[in-house]
Design a protein around this motif. Sequence first.
Motif, PDB file in Angstrom:
ATOM      1  N   TRP A  64      97.596  38.316   5.233  1.00  0.00           N
ATOM      2  CA  TRP A  64      96.346  37.631   4.854  1.00  0.00           C
ATOM      3  C   TRP A  64      96.497  36.981   3.478  1.00  0.00           C
ATOM      4  O   TRP A  64      96.042  35.875   3.251  1.00  0.00           O
ATOM      5  N   VAL A  65      97.120  37.716   2.566  1.00  0.00           N
ATOM      6  CA  VAL A  65      97.301  37.186   1.219  1.00  0.00           C
ATOM      7  C   VAL A  65      98.555  37.787   0.590  1.00  0.00           C
ATOM      8  O   VAL A  65      98.744  38.992   0.681  1.00  0.00           O
TER       9      VAL A  65
ATOM     10  N   GLU B  88      93.785  39.311  19.981  1.00  0.00           N
ATOM     11  CA  GLU B  88      92.974  39.808  18.865  1.00  0.00           C
ATOM     12  C   GLU B  88      93.693  40.956  18.146  1.00  0.00           C
ATOM     13  O   GLU B  88      93.617  41.080  16.934  1.00  0.00           O
TER      14      GLU B  88
ATOM     15  N   ASN C  58      90.331  40.537   3.390  1.00  0.00           N
ATOM     16  CA  ASN C  58      91.048  40.739   4.656  1.00  0.00           C
ATOM     17  C   ASN C  58      90.139  41.403   5.697  1.00  0.00           C
ATOM     18  O   ASN C  58      89.766  42.564   5.556  1.00  0.00           O
TER      19      ASN C  58
ATOM     20  N   PHE D 138      93.306  37.760  25.828  1.00  0.00           N
ATOM     21  CA  PHE D 138      92.493  37.521  24.631  1.00  0.00           C
ATOM     22  C   PHE D 138      92.428  38.785  23.773  1.00  0.00           C
ATOM     23  O   PHE D 138      92.560  38.741  22.556  1.00  0.00           O
TER      24      PHE D 138
ATOM     25  N   PRO E  11      92.431  30.882  21.603  1.00  0.00           N
ATOM     26  CA  PRO E  11      92.856  29.800  22.511  1.00  0.00           C
ATOM     27  C   PRO E  11      93.079  28.480  21.770  1.00  0.00           C
ATOM     28  O   PRO E  11      93.992  27.720  22.112  1.00  0.00           O
TER      29      PRO E  11
ATOM     30  N   ALA F  31      90.662  42.487   8.606  1.00  0.00           N
ATOM     31  CA  ALA F  31      91.243  43.593   9.375  1.00  0.00           C
ATOM     32  C   ALA F  31      91.100  44.919   8.633  1.00  0.00           C
ATOM     33  O   ALA F  31      91.228  45.981   9.230  1.00  0.00           O
ATOM     34  N   TYR F  32      90.852  44.854   7.343  1.00  0.00           N
ATOM     35  CA  TYR F  32      90.614  46.078   6.568  1.00  0.00           C
ATOM     36  C   TYR F  32      89.137  46.232   6.215  1.00  0.00           C
ATOM     37  O   TYR F  32      88.797  47.058   5.366  1.00  0.00           O
TER      38      TYR F  32
ATOM     39  N   ALA G 254      96.806  39.631  10.230  1.00  0.00           N
ATOM     40  CA  ALA G 254      95.943  39.586   9.038  1.00  0.00           C
ATOM     41  C   ALA G 254      96.311  40.719   8.085  1.00  0.00           C
ATOM     42  O   ALA G 254      96.406  40.514   6.872  1.00  0.00           O
ATOM     43  N   ARG G 255      96.535  41.909   8.628  1.00  0.00           N
ATOM     44  CA  ARG G 255      96.899  43.030   7.749  1.00  0.00           C
ATOM     45  C   ARG G 255      98.179  42.719   6.980  1.00  0.00           C
ATOM     46  O   ARG G 255      98.301  43.033   5.808  1.00  0.00           O
TER      47      ARG G 255
ATOM     48  N   ARG H 272      96.393  39.195  16.130  1.00  0.00           N
ATOM     49  CA  ARG H 272      95.824  38.469  14.988  1.00  0.00           C
ATOM     50  C   ARG H 272      95.363  39.441  13.903  1.00  0.00           C
ATOM     51  O   ARG H 272      95.518  39.177  12.709  1.00  0.00           O
ATOM     52  N   ALA H 273      94.805  40.575  14.338  1.00  0.00           N
ATOM     53  CA  ALA H 273      94.348  41.571  13.360  1.00  0.00           C
ATOM     54  C   ALA H 273      95.539  42.123  12.582  1.00  0.00           C
ATOM     55  O   ALA H 273      95.495  42.251  11.354  1.00  0.00           O
TER      56      ALA H 273
ATOM     57  N   PRO I 119      89.783  37.923  12.557  1.00  0.00           N
ATOM     58  CA  PRO I 119      90.669  38.910  13.181  1.00  0.00           C
ATOM     59  C   PRO I 119      90.481  40.314  12.613  1.00  0.00           C
ATOM     60  O   PRO I 119      90.438  40.487  11.398  1.00  0.00           O
ATOM     61  N   GLY I 120      90.346  41.270  13.517  1.00  0.00           N
ATOM     62  CA  GLY I 120      90.293  42.667  13.099  1.00  0.00           C
ATOM     63  C   GLY I 120      88.939  43.106  12.574  1.00  0.00           C
ATOM     64  O   GLY I 120      88.760  44.255  12.205  1.00  0.00           O
TER      65      GLY I 120
ATOM     66  N   ALA J 167      84.802  31.220  15.126  1.00  0.00           N
ATOM     67  CA  ALA J 167      86.025  31.642  14.421  1.00  0.00           C
ATOM     68  C   ALA J 167      85.673  32.278  13.079  1.00  0.00           C
ATOM     69  O   ALA J 167      86.385  33.155  12.591  1.00  0.00           O
TER      70      ALA J 167
ATOM     71  N   PHE K  48      93.548  31.620  11.337  1.00  0.00           N
ATOM     72  CA  PHE K  48      92.394  32.517  11.470  1.00  0.00           C
ATOM     73  C   PHE K  48      91.079  31.751  11.476  1.00  0.00           C
ATOM     74  O   PHE K  48      90.037  32.318  11.781  1.00  0.00           O
ATOM     75  N   GLN K  49      91.125  30.482  11.109  1.00  0.00           N
ATOM     76  CA  GLN K  49      89.905  29.683  11.211  1.00  0.00           C
ATOM     77  C   GLN K  49      89.760  29.066  12.602  1.00  0.00           C
ATOM     78  O   GLN K  49      88.910  28.204  12.818  1.00  0.00           O
ATOM     79  N   LEU K  50      90.594  29.504  13.521  1.00  0.00           N
ATOM     80  CA  LEU K  50      90.507  29.059  14.916  1.00  0.00           C
ATOM     81  C   LEU K  50      90.371  30.286  15.801  1.00  0.00           C
ATOM     82  O   LEU K  50      90.913  31.340  15.481  1.00  0.00           O
ATOM     83  N   MET K  51      89.671  30.155  16.919  1.00  0.00           N
ATOM     84  CA  MET K  51      89.722  31.222  17.908  1.00  0.00           C
ATOM     85  C   MET K  51      91.096  31.155  18.575  1.00  0.00           C
ATOM     86  O   MET K  51      91.734  30.098  18.592  1.00  0.00           O
TER      87      MET K  51
END
Lengths: 263, 465
Positions: free
Chosen positions: A187-188, A176, B139, A172, A144, B141-142, A183-184, A179-180, B287-288, B282, A139-142
Motif C-alpha cells: 500500500w505504501v 478480493e 491501508n 471475485f 473486473p 486491509a489493516y 494492499a498489506r 487485492r487485500a 481492498p481488505g 471502488a 485499488f481505485q478500480l473494482m
Amino acid sequence: MADKAQWHQETTNVDGAELTVIKGGSGRPLLVLHEEMGHPGWLKWHAELAADHSLIIPLHPGFGVTPRCEWIWNIRDLAGFYSRFVRSQKLAPLDVIGFSLGGWVAAEMAANNQDQFKHMVLVGAAGVRPTEGEIMDVFQLMAPAELAATVLDPEHTPEFDQLYGGIGPAQFELWEDARAETARLAWVPYMHNPSLPHLLRVIDSLPTLLIWGREDSVIPLSAGEGYKKAIARSRLVALDKCGHRPEIEQHAAFMREVKGFLS
Amino acid sequence: MHLAYFTERPYRYGPNDHIIEKGFFGTPNTFFDPEKGHELYHEYLDEKVLCEELGFDGVALNEHHFTPFTMGAVMDVEASILARITKKVKIILIGNPLPLGNPLRLAEELAMIDVISKGRLVAGWVRGAGSEQFAHNANPAYNREYFNEAHDFIVKAWTQPGPWRYEGRHFHYRFVDPWPVPMQKPHPPMWIPGLLSPETALWCAEKRYPYIALATFLEPTVELWNIYRDRAAELGYQVGSENFGYMQKVYVADSEEKALEIAKFDMFGGAGSGYSLFAQPAYNFPPGYNSKLATRRMATQFTDPNKKRTSSPFQGGAQSESARADVSAAQVDHRSRFWQEAKVDVNETRKAIYAQLPDVLNSFGIICGTPKTVIPKIRVVLDTLRPGTFILWQNDGPITRKDRENNLKLIAKDVMPAIRDMGKELGLQSAYEVKPGSRALAHAGKPDSVGSLEPWKAWREAHPY
C-alpha cells in the motif's frame, strides 16, 4: 483453459507455514511468481514452457488459497519466504520468471542473493518507480475493471476471457483476497521499494531479461528502463501494441524471447 | 432518554450534476468557495447553540473527507469551538475515524475538548468510510487492526499515569505522557456509531459501549440489537435501552407540503439511494476493508451485470436467509446502487433518486410532516427499537438556513415534549442514567430483547403500501 492433466496442485511446508504450489511440465525447474491478482490459470504460455521446464508456481500466502503469514509485512519479507522455499526444496539455483508484483518478488530475491537463480525474467514488474508516468492505482478500480486495464484491448486479446477462468462470484472473492494481501504488502510506498534500484546494483552475474509492453498502463515502460539501469547487463525488450500482459497480448514474441533466453 | 441533534453539515452549493455522475467523494475542490464555506461553518456552529437553547441534551458531529457531503473534515476543530461556545449540551463525536491517523494526537485533542467543555465530551469511534482510507492513505486491509489498536492505546493514554512506553503492532510511542488528561473519569464515555456491521456490534457488546445505528432499516436493526444482546448474555450481562442509540431523520414544517419539500432535498443527503452517491464502489469498498459477508455480496453484484434487484433495500431483509447476510446485502445495495452500469445518465439518475422518496418515507428512512403526523411515527420507531439515545438527524442536502431553523424550532416546541413523554412511558434510559453493561441477567442464557418488530409490523399492517 488448457487440459488440467498438464498440471497438479500440491501443498508443501515452508518453515512451518503451508504453501500451495501448482506444478506441471518436465525439465529444468522454472519458478513462476504470479501477479497481484493471483495465479491467472494454466494458459497457453504455461503449456508451451512446460514442454521443457518443470513449472513451479507457488500461490502467494494470503491470496485466497495459501493461508496468510502474519509475519510477512512487505515484498522483501515475501521474497525471504520464497528463498526459504527454494532452499528447503533444494531447487537453487533455478530459473525464475515473475509477473508484475511477482516480478518485484523475484527482483527482491535476486537483490538479496543472486546465486539462487540461474536466469531471471521480469515481465512488467512492479518494484521500481517509473520515471515517466505512474504505477496505476489499481485499488481505485473494482477487480473486473482492474483486469480489463491490464491489457491494451480486452476484446481482441487471445485468452483474455480465459484469464482466471472468467469473471464470476467465486473468482471475485479470490481477487478480493489477493487485492487485500497486495494492499498489506504494497500500500505504501505504493507498489515499489525506493531502495530496490540501489540494492539491485549488487547483481553482477545473473542473466536478466526484462519484458515490457510498450503501452503497459499498469507499470509504465520507464520502470523497465529503471530495472535495466539497475541490473548490470540486463536486456530490456519492449513489445509494440502490448499492455501489461505480453504473455498473452504478444504471445509469439514473448515465447521467442523467453525460450531463447532460458535455453 | 438522551435526545440529540445531528446534521451532516453539507456544502449545500455542491455541483449536483457532477455529484450524480461521479459521486460526492472526490468532487474537485475547485468547487469549494471559502466565502460560502465561512458562512456555512458559522451557520452550523450557531445551529448547535440554538439546539442548546431549544433544550436538546446533545449535539452530534461526524467527519468525512474530500467531499461536499460534510463540511466537517476535521470535526475536532468544530468540537473545540463548541466546547467554548456552548454550556450544557453534550458534544457527541460519532465518530473519530481511528484508522486514519495518529492515536496519540487524538488522545490529546479529545482530552483538551473534554477539559475545555468541563467534561461534556462523548467520544466515539468509526472505521471511516472506504473512501476515507484513500483520502488519508490508510491501508484498508489493516483497517480493523488499526481501529482496535488505536482504541486500546487511547484508553490507555487517558487512564494510565505517564510516562510509559508503547510498542504495538501498528503504533509505536516509546515515551507516552500526554498533557492534559480528560476531566471525566476514568475517561469520557464512548458511543459507537455504525451501519449495522455485526463485527462492530460484537465489539461494542464486549466493551459495553452503546451502539448507535445511523438511520438504518428497522428490521435489520432489531436483528443487530439481538446480535449485541446475545454476546452481552455470553459475557454475563443483560442489555437495556442504555446499550442502544438510534438516529432518525425527521423533518417538521407548518404544512405537510412544506415538510415534504424539504425532506425531498435530503434525497441528496444521507437518505435513500442518494446516499449511494457518497462514493463510487471502488472507493466505498477498498481492498481488505470489508467483511467476508459484504465481499460475498459484492461478488455477485459486481460480476453479474444481468442480476436485477428483486426488492428495494428499503424493505429491509425480511426475505433472506440470515440477519447478517441481510445487513451485508442492505449495506452493499445502499452504497453501490447507481454505478453498476458503465455510464450514469445524470437526469435519469436524478429522477430515480427522487422517485424513491415514497419508498424512503414508507420505510421511515425519513419521517416528515406536521408535528401531529410525525409523532405517531416516531412512537413506532421508539417502540420498535427502544433506544436510550435518540438522535434527530436533519437538514442534509441543500436546505436553506431559514427552513433548517424553522424545522428545529417546531420540533423543540411541538415534538420534543412528546418524545420525552414517550421515553418516560417506555422506560428508555440513556447511558447517562444506567451504566451500559451493569444490568444483571434475569435468568442465565436467556436474555430479554430490547427491541421488537411487532410495533413496526403492526404499523405496516395498518398502513399498507
